[in-house]
Design a protein around this motif. Structure first.
Motif, mmCIF file in Angstrom:
data_model
loop_
_atom_site.group_PDB
_atom_site.id
_atom_site.type_symbol
_atom_site.label_atom_id
_atom_site.label_comp_id
_atom_site.label_asym_id
_atom_site.label_seq_id
_atom_site.Cartn_x
_atom_site.Cartn_y
_atom_site.Cartn_z
ATOM 1 N N LEU A 1 0.848 -1.184 -0.007
ATOM 2 C CA LEU A 1 -0.059 -0.069 -0.213
ATOM 3 C C LEU A 1 0.855 1.239 -0.029
ATOM 4 O O LEU A 1 0.607 2.322 -0.581
ATOM 5 N N THR B 1 0.701 4.121 -3.000
ATOM 6 C CA THR B 1 0.188 5.353 -2.576
ATOM 7 C C THR B 1 1.076 6.381 -2.834
ATOM 8 O O THR B 1 0.880 7.338 -3.401
ATOM 9 N N VAL C 1 -8.528 -5.136 10.692
ATOM 10 C CA VAL C 1 -8.923 -3.776 10.275
ATOM 11 C C VAL C 1 -8.265 -3.316 8.975
ATOM 12 O O VAL C 1 -8.832 -2.615 8.101
ATOM 13 N N LEU C 2 -6.867 -3.615 8.928
ATOM 14 C CA LEU C 2 -6.115 -3.153 7.750
ATOM 15 C C LEU C 2 -6.502 -3.703 6.561
ATOM 16 O O LEU C 2 -6.691 -3.256 5.607
ATOM 17 N N VAL D 1 -9.658 -4.826 5.909
ATOM 18 C CA VAL D 1 -10.901 -4.236 5.448
ATOM 19 C C VAL D 1 -10.808 -2.848 4.770
ATOM 20 O O VAL D 1 -11.400 -2.553 3.922
ATOM 21 N N CYS D 2 -9.775 -2.003 5.254
ATOM 22 C CA CYS D 2 -9.731 -0.627 4.989
ATOM 23 C C CYS D 2 -8.653 -0.953 3.547
ATOM 24 O O CYS D 2 -9.019 -0.088 2.763
ATOM 25 N N SER D 3 -8.039 -1.852 3.218
ATOM 26 C CA SER D 3 -7.079 -2.082 2.025
ATOM 27 C C SER D 3 -8.287 -2.496 0.838
ATOM 28 O O SER D 3 -8.193 -1.914 -0.140
ATOM 29 N N TRP D 4 -9.168 -3.130 1.456
ATOM 30 C CA TRP D 4 -10.298 -3.720 0.501
ATOM 31 C C TRP D 4 -10.907 -2.747 -0.104
ATOM 32 O O TRP D 4 -11.343 -2.439 -1.350
ATOM 33 N N SER D 5 -11.452 -1.817 0.886
ATOM 34 C CA SER D 5 -12.284 -0.546 0.356
ATOM 35 C C SER D 5 -11.584 0.496 -0.129
ATOM 36 O O SER D 5 -12.003 1.175 -1.064
ATOM 37 N N THR D 6 -10.209 0.582 0.011
ATOM 38 C CA THR D 6 -9.303 1.519 -0.903
ATOM 39 C C THR D 6 -9.109 0.942 -2.478
ATOM 40 O O THR D 6 -9.011 1.649 -3.399
ATOM 41 N N ARG E 1 -10.764 -1.373 -3.945
ATOM 42 C CA ARG E 1 -12.350 -1.716 -4.856
ATOM 43 C C ARG E 1 -12.441 -0.426 -5.944
ATOM 44 O O ARG E 1 -12.884 -0.504 -6.924
#
Length: 220
Positions: A83, A87, A206-207, A209-214, A216
């Motif tokens: 990431l 980024t 949590v990482l 979930v955040c990575s998946w939402s980022t 997508r």
């Protein structure tokens, strides 16, 4: 000549399957090997809780938590590195060069030496704050640096500047605190229990979930 998408997909699936197989073999070896030495039959009996109580404790309370923390934490670090590189569009970006690792180590040293490291909530939060502060410092100093090499130089300088006080704090700590800090800095997995593994699982979850939402939106 460009390979067809189906061939690329099959090659990626093959590599993913081989990687998963390698991880599985490594986990099985980490559970099977190490003191006290156990035969294969004793290991199987301990895994099924059909053997002696000692074998069951060795398998489920010592070796399986250690292997689980290694896999989950290692996977989380890999995702963090990916990431960061994506980024900042910089193949050299990572927790160490971005100041996150040294910043967390410095705050961890301060919390352990001052006695705050024993708190279940305060210690991890302060360590996370140290990682965030180290990263912000690197970003602030390299905000105008577009060259990946210069970015790496700034990150290395900040990391060295954070490592020096970490060593100083460790040197003035009590012997027990020094042992804990060296285990943390070196990333030792000995003595990991399910209680210690829970925060790792929560953080990596949590990482994920955040990575998946980022990721997508990037796929659309």
């Amino acid at each position: 000549m460009v390979s067809p998408p189906s061939r690329l997909f099959s090659w990626r699936m093959l590599r993913a399957a081989l990687l998963l197989l390698a991880v599985l073999v490594a986990v099985l070896l980490s559970v099977a090997l190490g003191p006290p030495w156990m035969s294969l039959s004793a290991l199987v009996d301990g895994a099924h809780s059909a053997g002696s109580a000692d074998a069951s404790v060795v398998v489920w309370q010592l070796r399986v938590p250690r292997a689980a923390v290694a896999v989950v934490a290692g996977g989380g670090l890999g995702v963090v590195g990916l990431l960061m590189q994506d980024t900042f569009r910089n193949p050299l970006a990572g927790p160490d060069l971005l100041g996150a690792g040294p910043g967390a180590a410095l705050m961890m040293a301060l919390t352990v030496v001052t006695g705050l490291g024993g708190a279940f909530v305060v210690g991890p939060l302060l360590t996370f704050a140290g990682a965030l502060g180290g990263s912000l410092l690197v970003l602030l100093l390299s905000s105008r640096q577009r060259d990946p090499v210069r970015f790496a130089v700034v990150g290395a300088a900040v990391s060295a500047g954070l490592t020096a006080p970490t060593i100083a704090v460790i040197s003035v700590g009590a012997p027990m605190a020094t042992d804990v800090l060296f285990r943390y800095v070196l990333g030792m997995l000995a003595g990991r229990t399910w209680t210690m593994a829970v925060p790792v699982f929560i953080g990596v979850g949590v990482l994920a979930v955040c990575s998946w939402s980022t990721l997508r939106p990037a796929r659309r």
